[in-house]
Scaffold this motif. Structure first.
Motif, PDB file in Angstrom:
ATOM      1  N   LYS A  68       0.843  -1.189   0.000  1.00 24.87           N
ATOM      2  CA  LYS A  68       0.000   0.000   0.000  1.00 24.87           C
ATOM      3  C   LYS A  68       0.878   1.239   0.000  1.00 24.87           C
ATOM      4  O   LYS A  68       1.952   1.259   0.568  1.00 24.87           O
ATOM      5  CB  LYS A  68      -0.938  -0.020   1.202  1.00 24.87           C
ATOM      6  CG  LYS A  68      -1.938  -1.147   1.100  1.00 24.87           C
ATOM      7  CD  LYS A  68      -2.909  -1.152   2.240  1.00 24.87           C
ATOM      8  CE  LYS A  68      -3.862  -2.323   2.055  1.00 24.87           C
ATOM      9  NZ  LYS A  68      -4.821  -2.426   3.133  1.00 24.87           N
ATOM     10  N   ARG A  84     -20.205   4.992  -0.978  1.00 26.19           N
ATOM     11  CA  ARG A  84     -19.779   4.253   0.227  1.00 26.19           C
ATOM     12  C   ARG A  84     -20.566   2.952   0.348  1.00 26.19           C
ATOM     13  O   ARG A  84     -19.989   1.889   0.576  1.00 26.19           O
ATOM     14  CB  ARG A  84     -20.013   5.090   1.489  1.00 26.19           C
ATOM     15  CG  ARG A  84     -18.940   6.057   1.844  1.00 26.19           C
ATOM     16  CD  ARG A  84     -19.250   6.685   3.227  1.00 26.19           C
ATOM     17  NE  ARG A  84     -18.240   7.627   3.620  1.00 26.19           N
ATOM     18  CZ  ARG A  84     -18.324   8.945   3.447  1.00 26.19           C
ATOM     19  NH1 ARG A  84     -19.386   9.482   2.890  1.00 26.19           N
ATOM     20  NH2 ARG A  84     -17.339   9.722   3.852  1.00 26.19           N
ATOM     21  N   LYS A  88     -18.979  -0.855   0.149  1.00 21.16           N
ATOM     22  CA  LYS A  88     -19.105  -1.727   1.324  1.00 21.16           C
ATOM     23  C   LYS A  88     -19.886  -2.992   0.981  1.00 21.16           C
ATOM     24  O   LYS A  88     -19.514  -4.086   1.402  1.00 21.16           O
ATOM     25  CB  LYS A  88     -19.783  -0.979   2.474  1.00 21.16           C
ATOM     26  CG  LYS A  88     -18.880   0.031   3.134  1.00 21.16           C
ATOM     27  CD  LYS A  88     -19.608   0.767   4.258  1.00 21.16           C
ATOM     28  CE  LYS A  88     -18.720   1.781   4.937  1.00 21.16           C
ATOM     29  NZ  LYS A  88     -19.426   2.502   6.013  1.00 21.16           N
ATOM     30  N   LEU A  93     -13.174  -2.378   1.847  1.00 22.79           N
ATOM     31  CA  LEU A  93     -12.987  -1.661   3.109  1.00 22.79           C
ATOM     32  C   LEU A  93     -12.825  -0.169   2.828  1.00 22.79           C
ATOM     33  O   LEU A  93     -12.033   0.229   1.966  1.00 22.79           O
ATOM     34  CB  LEU A  93     -11.763  -2.174   3.853  1.00 22.79           C
ATOM     35  CG  LEU A  93     -11.840  -3.621   4.343  1.00 22.79           C
ATOM     36  CD1 LEU A  93     -10.511  -4.037   4.957  1.00 22.79           C
ATOM     37  CD2 LEU A  93     -12.964  -3.784   5.352  1.00 22.79           C
ATOM     38  N   ARG A  95     -11.885   3.651   4.143  1.00 23.90           N
ATOM     39  CA  ARG A  95     -11.076   4.375   5.124  1.00 23.90           C
ATOM     40  C   ARG A  95     -11.499   5.839   5.103  1.00 23.90           C
ATOM     41  O   ARG A  95     -11.348   6.525   4.091  1.00 23.90           O
ATOM     42  CB  ARG A  95      -9.600   4.254   4.775  1.00 23.90           C
ATOM     43  CG  ARG A  95      -8.702   4.914   5.823  1.00 23.90           C
ATOM     44  CD  ARG A  95      -7.258   4.662   5.526  1.00 23.90           C
ATOM     45  NE  ARG A  95      -6.704   5.901   4.981  1.00 23.90           N
ATOM     46  CZ  ARG A  95      -5.482   6.015   4.517  1.00 23.90           C
ATOM     47  NH1 ARG A  95      -4.691   4.972   4.464  1.00 23.90           N
ATOM     48  NH2 ARG A  95      -5.037   7.154   4.077  1.00 23.90           N
ATOM     49  N   GLU A  96     -12.056   6.299   6.217  1.00 25.80           N
ATOM     50  CA  GLU A  96     -12.450   7.701   6.304  1.00 25.80           C
ATOM     51  C   GLU A  96     -11.183   8.541   6.376  1.00 25.80           C
ATOM     52  O   GLU A  96     -10.229   8.187   7.067  1.00 25.80           O
ATOM     53  CB  GLU A  96     -13.340   7.943   7.521  1.00 25.80           C
ATOM     54  CG  GLU A  96     -14.678   7.213   7.448  1.00 25.80           C
ATOM     55  CD  GLU A  96     -15.549   7.600   6.256  1.00 25.80           C
ATOM     56  OE1 GLU A  96     -15.433   8.747   5.754  1.00 25.80           O
ATOM     57  OE2 GLU A  96     -16.339   6.743   5.813  1.00 25.80           O
ATOM     58  N   GLU A  97     -11.174   9.625   5.652  1.00 21.56           N
ATOM     59  CA  GLU A  97     -10.011  10.511   5.602  1.00 21.56           C
ATOM     60  C   GLU A  97     -10.256  11.728   6.485  1.00 21.56           C
ATOM     61  O   GLU A  97     -11.396  12.044   6.827  1.00 21.56           O
ATOM     62  CB  GLU A  97      -9.763  10.980   4.159  1.00 21.56           C
ATOM     63  CG  GLU A  97      -9.402   9.862   3.207  1.00 21.56           C
ATOM     64  CD  GLU A  97      -8.021   9.278   3.446  1.00 21.56           C
ATOM     65  OE1 GLU A  97      -7.198   9.917   4.128  1.00 21.56           O
ATOM     66  OE2 GLU A  97      -7.751   8.181   2.934  1.00 21.56           O
ATOM     67  N   PHE A 106     -13.475  10.013   1.346  1.00 20.10           N
ATOM     68  CA  PHE A 106     -13.006   8.766   1.941  1.00 20.10           C
ATOM     69  C   PHE A 106     -12.144   8.077   0.908  1.00 20.10           C
ATOM     70  O   PHE A 106     -12.076   8.500  -0.248  1.00 20.10           O
ATOM     71  CB  PHE A 106     -14.178   7.867   2.382  1.00 20.10           C
ATOM     72  CG  PHE A 106     -14.950   7.267   1.246  1.00 20.10           C
ATOM     73  CD1 PHE A 106     -14.589   6.033   0.714  1.00 20.10           C
ATOM     74  CD2 PHE A 106     -16.036   7.923   0.701  1.00 20.10           C
ATOM     75  CE1 PHE A 106     -15.295   5.472  -0.345  1.00 20.10           C
ATOM     76  CE2 PHE A 106     -16.760   7.368  -0.350  1.00 20.10           C
ATOM     77  CZ  PHE A 106     -16.385   6.144  -0.865  1.00 20.10           C
ATOM     78  N   SER A 107     -11.477   7.013   1.309  1.00 15.31           N
ATOM     79  CA  SER A 107     -10.654   6.282   0.356  1.00 15.31           C
ATOM     80  C   SER A 107     -10.834   4.782   0.553  1.00 15.31           C
ATOM     81  O   SER A 107     -11.416   4.321   1.537  1.00 15.31           O
ATOM     82  CB  SER A 107      -9.175   6.657   0.500  1.00 15.31           C
ATOM     83  OG  SER A 107      -8.687   6.268   1.765  1.00 15.31           O
ATOM     84  N   CYS A 108     -10.317   4.047  -0.405  1.00 15.55           N
ATOM     85  CA  CYS A 108     -10.265   2.592  -0.338  1.00 15.55           C
ATOM     86  C   CYS A 108      -9.060   2.172  -1.173  1.00 15.55           C
ATOM     87  O   CYS A 108      -8.372   3.012  -1.745  1.00 15.55           O
ATOM     88  CB  CYS A 108     -11.553   1.965  -0.863  1.00 15.55           C
ATOM     89  SG  CYS A 108     -11.829   2.159  -2.638  1.00 15.55           S
ATOM     90  N   LYS A 115      -4.360   3.197  -3.926  1.00 13.30           N
ATOM     91  CA  LYS A 115      -5.309   3.969  -3.134  1.00 13.30           C
ATOM     92  C   LYS A 115      -6.206   4.772  -4.062  1.00 13.30           C
ATOM     93  O   LYS A 115      -5.737   5.377  -5.025  1.00 13.30           O
ATOM     94  CB  LYS A 115      -4.558   4.914  -2.191  1.00 13.30           C
ATOM     95  CG  LYS A 115      -5.471   5.742  -1.323  1.00 13.30           C
ATOM     96  CD  LYS A 115      -4.653   6.642  -0.408  1.00 13.30           C
ATOM     97  CE  LYS A 115      -5.546   7.587   0.355  1.00 13.30           C
ATOM     98  NZ  LYS A 115      -4.766   8.509   1.186  1.00 13.30           N
ATOM     99  N   GLU A 117      -9.223   7.691  -3.823  1.00 12.93           N
ATOM    100  CA  GLU A 117      -9.966   8.636  -2.997  1.00 12.93           C
ATOM    101  C   GLU A 117     -11.210   9.074  -3.766  1.00 12.93           C
ATOM    102  O   GLU A 117     -11.153   9.298  -4.975  1.00 12.93           O
ATOM    103  CB  GLU A 117      -9.094   9.851  -2.680  1.00 12.93           C
ATOM    104  CG  GLU A 117      -9.775  10.872  -1.803  1.00 12.93           C
ATOM    105  CD  GLU A 117      -8.885  12.061  -1.479  1.00 12.93           C
ATOM    106  OE1 GLU A 117      -9.432  13.099  -1.090  1.00 12.93           O
ATOM    107  OE2 GLU A 117      -7.652  11.949  -1.624  1.00 12.93           O
TER     108      GLU A 117
END
Length: 131
Positions: A68, A84, A88, A93, A95-97, A106-108, A115, A117
């Protein structure tokens, strides 16, 4: 004379050699990009090109370590809550930024640890009401 960036031509990310099928599943099926024709002179390099709205994404292939990184693309989207939920629902998964005034984000990570965003511009007062 100074340099002035006036837009975005394309984004290139890389996936491991032989993983184009998984990349197509993620980018074309899940994120709804549309595959576009690569120039004949570049087809032997592998990978594929796709687009969504005004965003052109080049998926290249190379021998890469699956780690990563902070490298990322940032897509401006509409209805961030729906994005989102969709990710999901598909086992991605989120990841809140750290929030930035006026931007919900947010990102995943895609299956290759790139990555991604997602961001939506929002009115600061609207964002405060949702919290």
């Amino acid at each position: 004379m100074s340099i002035e960036i006036i837009g975005l031509d394309h984004i290139q990310i890389c996936v491991p050699i032989g993983k184009e099928g998984l990349a197509r599943k993620f980018y074309l099926n899940l994120l709804n990009f549309i595959e576009i024709e690569k120039p004949e002179s570049l087809k032997n390099n592998g990978g594929f090109w796709c687009e969504s709205g005004e965003v052109t994404l080049h998926i290249g292939v190379e021998d890469i370590a699956e780690t990563k990184s902070k490298r990322h693309v940032a897509f401006i989207i509409h209805d961030i809550a729906q994005v989102r939920r969709t990710l999901k629902k598909n086992g991605i998964l989120i990841r809140e930024e750290i929030q930035i005034p006026g931007i919900d984000r947010f990102s995943c990570f895609d299956p290759f640890h790139n990555k991604i965003e997602f961001l939506e511009r929002v009115e600061t007062s609207t964002k405060m009401k949702e919290s």
